[in-house]
Design an enzyme around this catalytic site. Structure first.
Site, PDB file in Angstrom:
ATOM      1  N   SER A 165      -5.864  -4.699  12.388  1.00  0.00           N
ATOM      2  CA  SER A 165      -5.459  -3.649  12.562  1.00  0.00           C
ATOM      3  C   SER A 165      -6.972  -2.821  14.105  1.00  0.00           C
ATOM      4  CB  SER A 165      -6.058  -3.093  11.147  1.00  0.00           C
ATOM      5  OG  SER A 165      -5.937  -2.830  10.007  1.00  0.00           O
ATOM      6  N   ASP A 200      -5.684  -0.524   6.199  1.00  0.00           N
ATOM      7  CA  ASP A 200      -6.684  -0.938   7.216  1.00  0.00           C
ATOM      8  C   ASP A 200      -8.025   0.392   7.281  1.00  0.00           C
ATOM      9  OD1 ASP A 200      -4.297  -2.474   7.270  1.00  0.00           O
ATOM     10  OD2 ASP A 200      -3.718  -1.175   8.980  1.00  0.00           O
ATOM     11  N   ASP A 248       0.720  -1.212   0.455  1.00  0.00           N
ATOM     12  CA  ASP A 248      -0.141   0.289  -0.173  1.00  0.00           C
ATOM     13  C   ASP A 248       0.836   1.241  -0.100  1.00  0.00           C
ATOM     14  OD1 ASP A 248       0.799  -0.639   2.510  1.00  0.00           O
ATOM     15  OD2 ASP A 248      -0.992   0.147   3.804  1.00  0.00           O
ATOM     16  N   TYR A 306       9.245  -1.605  10.417  1.00  0.00           N
ATOM     17  CA  TYR A 306       7.779  -1.446   9.364  1.00  0.00           C
ATOM     18  C   TYR A 306       8.871  -0.318   8.843  1.00  0.00           C
ATOM     19  CZ  TYR A 306       3.708  -0.720   7.096  1.00  0.00           C
ATOM     20  OH  TYR A 306       2.697   0.412   6.384  1.00  0.00           O
TER      21      TYR A 306
HETATM   22  C1  GLA Z   1      -0.024  -2.258   8.515  1.00  0.00           C
HETATM   23  C2  GLA Z   1       0.185  -0.347   7.398  1.00  0.00           C
HETATM   24  C3  GLA Z   1      -0.696  -0.990   6.481  1.00  0.00           C
HETATM   25  C4  GLA Z   1      -0.220  -1.967   5.908  1.00  0.00           C
HETATM   26  C5  GLA Z   1       0.096  -3.326   6.216  1.00  0.00           C
HETATM   27  C6  GLA Z   1       1.146  -3.803   5.261  1.00  0.00           C
HETATM   28  O1  GLA Z   1      -1.159  -3.066   8.325  1.00  0.00           O
HETATM   29  O2  GLA Z   1      -0.759  -0.207   8.192  1.00  0.00           O
HETATM   30  O3  GLA Z   1      -0.405  -0.013   5.891  1.00  0.00           O
HETATM   31  O4  GLA Z   1       1.711  -1.666   5.170  1.00  0.00           O
HETATM   32  O5  GLA Z   1       0.710  -3.113   7.561  1.00  0.00           O
HETATM   33  O6  GLA Z   1       0.602  -4.744   3.999  1.00  0.00           O
END
Ligand code: GLA
Length: 386
Positions: A127, A172, A41, A222
């Site tokens: 999330s 998310d 994303d 991340y």
């Molecule tokens: C987390 C982030 C998302 C996405 C995922 C990995 O959930 O909030 O925006 O980057 O990791 O796909």
């Protein structure tokens, strides 16, 4: 709404009533699963998520003061702050409320009383934090007639999340706000255009397995992954002038790019390019009822996440390998940001009790804690919730 959720809703409503009286508004913010398209994303790529029936309920009413009173029903914690304090504090679950207010950056709020709670495990990659920011922003929009459309609320919720420390994309928040039950969303994060893809799975199902390894995306790599992708785009665009993000690359560009990127960076890039391609193949597989093919794509995705993108962990790799020895599991991969959290699994039918018992035992023997099986169903997002 499943019975468990009705029960949770009643519980939160009762707590609100006991503490603050009658509520003016109730919002249900679901968690999200993602079939495929991980770490794409924020690279302007494709994702294929759907909202799940587990989530967070938020009950609120205005209180005619300038104070925000917020009670977390699940942990029995309470916070009370005025808008000025929202500019100062950035810790715990409170930061999601503070950052949402900062993202809205509008005057004209009065204080509110709010109680929230639900059944989204924290740090499991489904999330829980975005459910709070998205739910809170939609709630404020309705309560104070802020007039924001869905796209603006997605952006604001995403900004709140970034403010709280994770430079995530919009998957998310978009899913939590816009989902429609029985559909996944094929979202193109380049321009946020999207299509609903019907989830007709016949006798197949998705379920999650939580490693119960807690991760906090802020304290992991991340943000580094995002920075690595940006660095790669910078290097690539010296020679390829029209490349503004990894999304602009296709599979056929990879051999020439491999010549001038060091191995680690090339692995990150090739994972993202391949994952984008897998999302489109997964949509095709879903439309053509090719579940074995869909499962194989999930497995390939995990392989890339683990070996090229390096966001898996021992427990996730172990679970994926373990589940794949079970013949009715068609595919399995880590889901979400990674470094812990859940795997998503595509299964023909349902997992058998004996298999679950053996999995629990074997996982405990290996890691000294139990995993949690989480059955999931698709759900409406906040704006479509009735
Ligand atoms: C987390 C982030 C998302 C996405 C995922 C990995 O959930 O909030 O925006 O980057 O990791 O796909």
């Amino acid at each position: 709404m499943p019975n468990t959720m009705k029960h949770i809703k009643n519980k939160i409503e009762t707590i609100f009533f006991q503490k603050f009286g009658t509520h003016e508004i109730m919002i249900f913010a679901p968690g999200r699963a993602n079939i495929i398209g991980e770490h794409t994303d924020y690279n302007n790529g494709f994702v294929l998520p759907f909202a799940i029936s587990q989530g967070v309920f938020l009950f609120a009413s205005k209180n005619n003061t300038n104070i925000f009173n917020i009670y977390a029903a699940d942990t029995n914690e309470f916070t009370s702050f005025n808008l000025d304090a929202a500019y100062i504090f950035n810790y715990g679950w409170e930061k999601y409320f503070h950052q949402s207010l900062l993202a809205l950056n509008v005057n004209g709020f009065a204080g509110i009383n709010l109680v929230f709670g639900g059944n989204l495990p924290i740090g499991a990659g489904i999330s829980s934090s975005s459910a709070i920011t998205s739910g809170f922003i939609v709630l404020l929009n309705a309560l104070f007639n802020l007039g924001m459309d869905a796209a603006t609320m997605v952006d604001k919720a995403s900004e709140a999340e970034v403010g709280s420390g994770v430079r995530g994309g919009i998957m998310d928040q978009f899913t939590i706000i816009n989902s429609v039950q029985n559909n996944a969303i094929l979202l193109d994060c380049r321009d946020n255009s999207f299509q609903y893809i019907e989830l007709h799975l016949e006798d197949n199902n998705f379920f999650l397995i939580n490693t119960n390894v807690k991760h906090s995306l802020v304290h992991t790599d991340y943000n580094n992954r995002r920075a690595e992708c940006e660095k790669a785009v910078g290097l690539i665009s010296r020679d390829y002038k029209n490349i503004g993000s990894l999304r602009d690359l296709s599979l056929s560009d990879l051999p020439s790019i491999s010549l001038f990127l060091e191995d680690k960076l090339f692995n990150r890039v090739s994972f993202v390019v391949e994952e984008n391609n897998r999302v489109l193949l997964a949509v095709k597989a879903l439309k053509e009822n090719q579940y074995t093919k869909l499962g194989a794509l999930l497995n390939e995705s995990h392989d890339g996440l683990s070996h090229k993108y390096d966001v898996s962990c021992e427990e996730l790799d172990w679970l994926v390998k373990y589940t794949l020895d079970y013949e009715i599991i068609l595919g399995s991969r880590m889901m979400g940001g990674g470094f812990g959290g859940c795997t998503i699994n595509l299964i023909k039918g349902y997992p058998d009790k004996n298999w679950i018992a053996k999995l629990n035992n074997d996982y405990f023997e290996r890691f000294g804690l139990y995993p949690t099986i989480i059955p999931i169903q698709s759900s409406n997002g906040i704006l479509n919730f009735k």
